[in-house]
Design a protein around this motif. Structure first.
Motif, short mmCIF file in Angstrom:
data_model
loop_
_atom_site.label_atom_id
_atom_site.label_comp_id
_atom_site.label_asym_id
_atom_site.label_seq_id
_atom_site.Cartn_x
_atom_site.Cartn_y
_atom_site.Cartn_z
N GLY A 1 0.81 -1.22 0.00
CA GLY A 1 0.00 0.00 0.00
C GLY A 1 0.84 1.26 0.00
O GLY A 1 2.07 1.20 -0.04
N GLN A 2 0.13 2.41 0.06
CA GLN A 2 0.84 3.67 -0.10
C GLN A 2 1.52 4.15 1.18
O GLN A 2 1.21 3.67 2.26
CB GLN A 2 -0.12 4.75 -0.62
CG GLN A 2 -1.21 5.16 0.34
CD GLN A 2 -2.47 4.35 0.17
OE1 GLN A 2 -2.45 3.14 0.37
NE2 GLN A 2 -3.56 4.99 -0.17
N HIS A 3 2.43 5.12 1.00
CA HIS A 3 3.04 5.80 2.15
C HIS A 3 2.10 6.91 2.55
O HIS A 3 1.87 7.83 1.79
CB HIS A 3 4.39 6.42 1.76
CG HIS A 3 5.45 5.41 1.51
ND1 HIS A 3 6.31 4.98 2.48
CD2 HIS A 3 5.79 4.75 0.38
CE1 HIS A 3 7.15 4.10 1.96
NE2 HIS A 3 6.85 3.94 0.68
N LYS A 4 1.55 6.84 3.74
CA LYS A 4 0.60 7.88 4.15
C LYS A 4 1.33 9.05 4.78
O LYS A 4 2.36 8.88 5.43
CB LYS A 4 -0.40 7.28 5.14
CG LYS A 4 -1.37 6.34 4.45
CD LYS A 4 -2.69 6.23 5.20
CE LYS A 4 -3.65 5.36 4.40
NZ LYS A 4 -4.14 4.23 5.18
N GLN A 5 0.76 10.23 4.57
CA GLN A 5 1.35 11.42 5.14
C GLN A 5 0.23 12.36 5.56
O GLN A 5 -0.68 12.63 4.77
CB GLN A 5 2.23 12.09 4.09
CG GLN A 5 3.14 13.15 4.63
CD GLN A 5 4.28 13.43 3.68
OE1 GLN A 5 4.05 13.79 2.54
NE2 GLN A 5 5.51 13.26 4.14
N SER B 1 8.44 12.89 6.15
CA SER B 1 8.19 11.76 7.05
C SER B 1 8.43 10.41 6.39
O SER B 1 8.64 9.41 7.06
CB SER B 1 6.76 11.83 7.58
OG SER B 1 5.85 11.85 6.48
N ARG B 2 8.44 10.37 5.04
CA ARG B 2 8.63 9.08 4.35
C ARG B 2 10.11 8.77 4.14
O ARG B 2 10.48 7.68 3.72
CB ARG B 2 7.96 9.13 2.97
CG ARG B 2 6.47 9.34 3.03
CD ARG B 2 5.92 9.82 1.71
NE ARG B 2 6.41 11.15 1.36
CZ ARG B 2 6.06 11.81 0.27
NH1 ARG B 2 5.24 11.27 -0.59
NH2 ARG B 2 6.55 13.02 0.04
N ASP B 3 10.95 9.77 4.44
CA ASP B 3 12.36 9.66 4.08
C ASP B 3 13.22 9.15 5.23
O ASP B 3 12.96 9.44 6.40
CB ASP B 3 12.87 11.04 3.65
CG ASP B 3 14.30 11.00 3.17
OD1 ASP B 3 14.51 10.79 1.96
OD2 ASP B 3 15.22 11.17 3.99
N GLY B 4 14.23 8.38 4.89
CA GLY B 4 15.16 7.89 5.91
C GLY B 4 16.61 8.15 5.50
O GLY B 4 17.52 7.48 5.95
N GLY B 5 16.82 9.14 4.65
CA GLY B 5 18.16 9.34 4.06
C GLY B 5 19.00 10.41 4.72
O GLY B 5 20.07 10.75 4.20
N ARG B 6 18.55 10.93 5.86
CA ARG B 6 19.26 12.07 6.44
C ARG B 6 20.73 11.75 6.72
O ARG B 6 21.62 12.56 6.44
CB ARG B 6 18.59 12.52 7.74
CG ARG B 6 19.32 13.68 8.39
CD ARG B 6 18.51 14.35 9.49
NE ARG B 6 19.28 15.44 10.06
CZ ARG B 6 20.04 15.34 11.14
NH1 ARG B 6 20.13 14.17 11.77
NH2 ARG B 6 20.72 16.37 11.58
#
Ligand code: SF4
Ligand code: FES
Lengths: 129, 247
Positions: free
Chosen positions: B131-135, B184-189
């Motif tokens: 399913g989708q990434h909710k925001q 919020s969907r990102d984990g690349g910091r």
């Protein structure tokens, strides 16, 4: 592409004269010099204090000279200008999000001024004023 | 409709024949509602076909028409002539190499943009069937402002720090790094920090603030950089004073 791209060199020492925006920036940076000197005077005073009563008295006497009073006045004005210019940019540097909104800039700036007043009062209280 | 004669000076440079750029002046009959880009287009169509410049949308969306207008970085399609005197000077965007006339070389910016990984690096692997990434709207709001950048590079032309230290990653690329860090969907910091939290990154910025003043989209790249400075400083303290807090 034939030929060579042309690079415009920036004048290394006089660039800031070219725009009022840059002159304002340099003025803000320059205000920290008297603050730095003031800090050095404070540290000097601490050193004199550690050397005993006579040294401390001498330091206090030097502080009372007209030149020293003038310097402290200048340093105070520069410190105020420096502080205000930084407080004014705090809303973009420290955003506070509440739900879907950001706290208004005036609130963030106001919080800084409040902190400033509180710390000043504590210092004045400790100094016995 | 009123018409006004405007003297338009353009900094010309032909890489095949010129040693250095030089100003050339044109007298242009300008209409009341024209923008600077219209005047340059008039010159190209009616006076001198050799003038080179970039543009596409004519509506402050594509970001390709940036120029120095009277010494100020501006979108030429958004700069109304009625706001200027009878004589204006147009130069290519400052701090970038001039390819020809008003066309500058943007390779350096493109390379820097690429280095900050301006795309979502998913926090967790998800397949389509998951399913989708909710925001939430609040999560969107956190970074929305930084998505508005149109890569016009006016901020680079305004930044004296970029002019003096060309290695500086610069305002727009950093604002975009911040945009993805805040998503919020990102984990690349952590990956971006290798570029952002360096001397070429946030620590090269001395907060002149010129970038945010000239930005046509109110992205406020200077604010983004200061926020990243604060976050990087917090990282440093956490790492050195509370090593146990590291995940
Ligand atoms: S941050 Fe603003 S000035 Fe810089 S490239 Fe993006 S839209 Fe243009
Ligand atoms: S022509 Fe597209 S932004 Fe000006």
């Amino acid at each position: 592409m034939s030929g060579k791209a042309y690079i415009r060199e920036m004048p290394k020492t006089t660039w800031w004269l070219s725009h009022s925006r840059y002159r304002r920036y340099v003025a803000r940076e320059v205000t920290c010099i008297p603050i730095g000197i003031y800090t050095a005077v404070l540290i000097w005073g601490l050193m004199r204090l550690s050397q005993g009563a006579a040294a401390w008295e001498g330091f206090i006497e030097a502080l009372n000279s007209p030149l020293s009073i003038l310097f402290h006045l200048v340093a105070f004005v520069f410190a105020v200008v420096h502080t205000i210019s930084w407080f004014n940019v705090t809303p973009s540097a420290m955003r506070v999000q509440i739900g879907e909104d950001f706290a208004p800039g005036a609130v963030i700036i106001g919080a800084h001024y409040t902190g400033w007043v509180v710390v000043s009062l504590i210092v004045l209280f400790m100094a016995g004023v | 409709m009123s018409e006004r004669q405007v003297e338009v000076e353009i900094l010309r440079y032909d890489p095949e024949t010129d040693q250095a750029p030089k100003l050339q002046s044109y007298s242009v009959p300008c209409q009341e509602e024209w923008v600077v880009l219209d005047a340059i287009t008039y010159i190209k169509d009616h006076i001198d076909t050799t003038v080179s410049f970039r543009w596409s949308c004519h509506m402050a969306v594509c970001g390709s028409c940036g120029m120095m207008v009277n010494g100020e970085p501006a979108l030429s399609c958004k700069s109304f002539l009625r706001d200027y005197p009878d004589k204006i000077r147009i130069e290519p965007l400052a701090h970038f190499p001039i390819v020809r006339d008003l066309v500058v070389q943007l390779d350096d910016f493109m390379e820097k943009l690429n280095r900050v990984k301006p795309y979502i690096i998913p926090k967790e692997k998800k397949s389509v069937s998951d399913g989708q990434h909710k925001q939430s709207p609040a999560q969107l709001k956190a970074f929305k402002q930084y998505t508005l950048c149109i890569n016009c590079t006016l901020c680079y032309a305004a930044c004296p720090q970029y002019g003096l230290v060309p290695d500086f990653i610069g305002p727009a690329a950093m604002a975009l790094a911040h945009r993805y860090n805040l998503d919020s969907r990102d984990g690349g910091r952590e990956q971006r920090q290798e570029v952002v939290a360096t001397d070429e990154g946030v620590w090269e910025c001395s907060f002149v603030g010129a970038c945010s003043e000239v930005c046509p989209k109110q992205v406020d790249p200077a604010g983004a950089i200061q926020q990243m400075k604060i976050a990087s400083t917090v990282d440093w303290y956490k790492e050195h004073l509370m090593p146990w807090s590291k995940p």
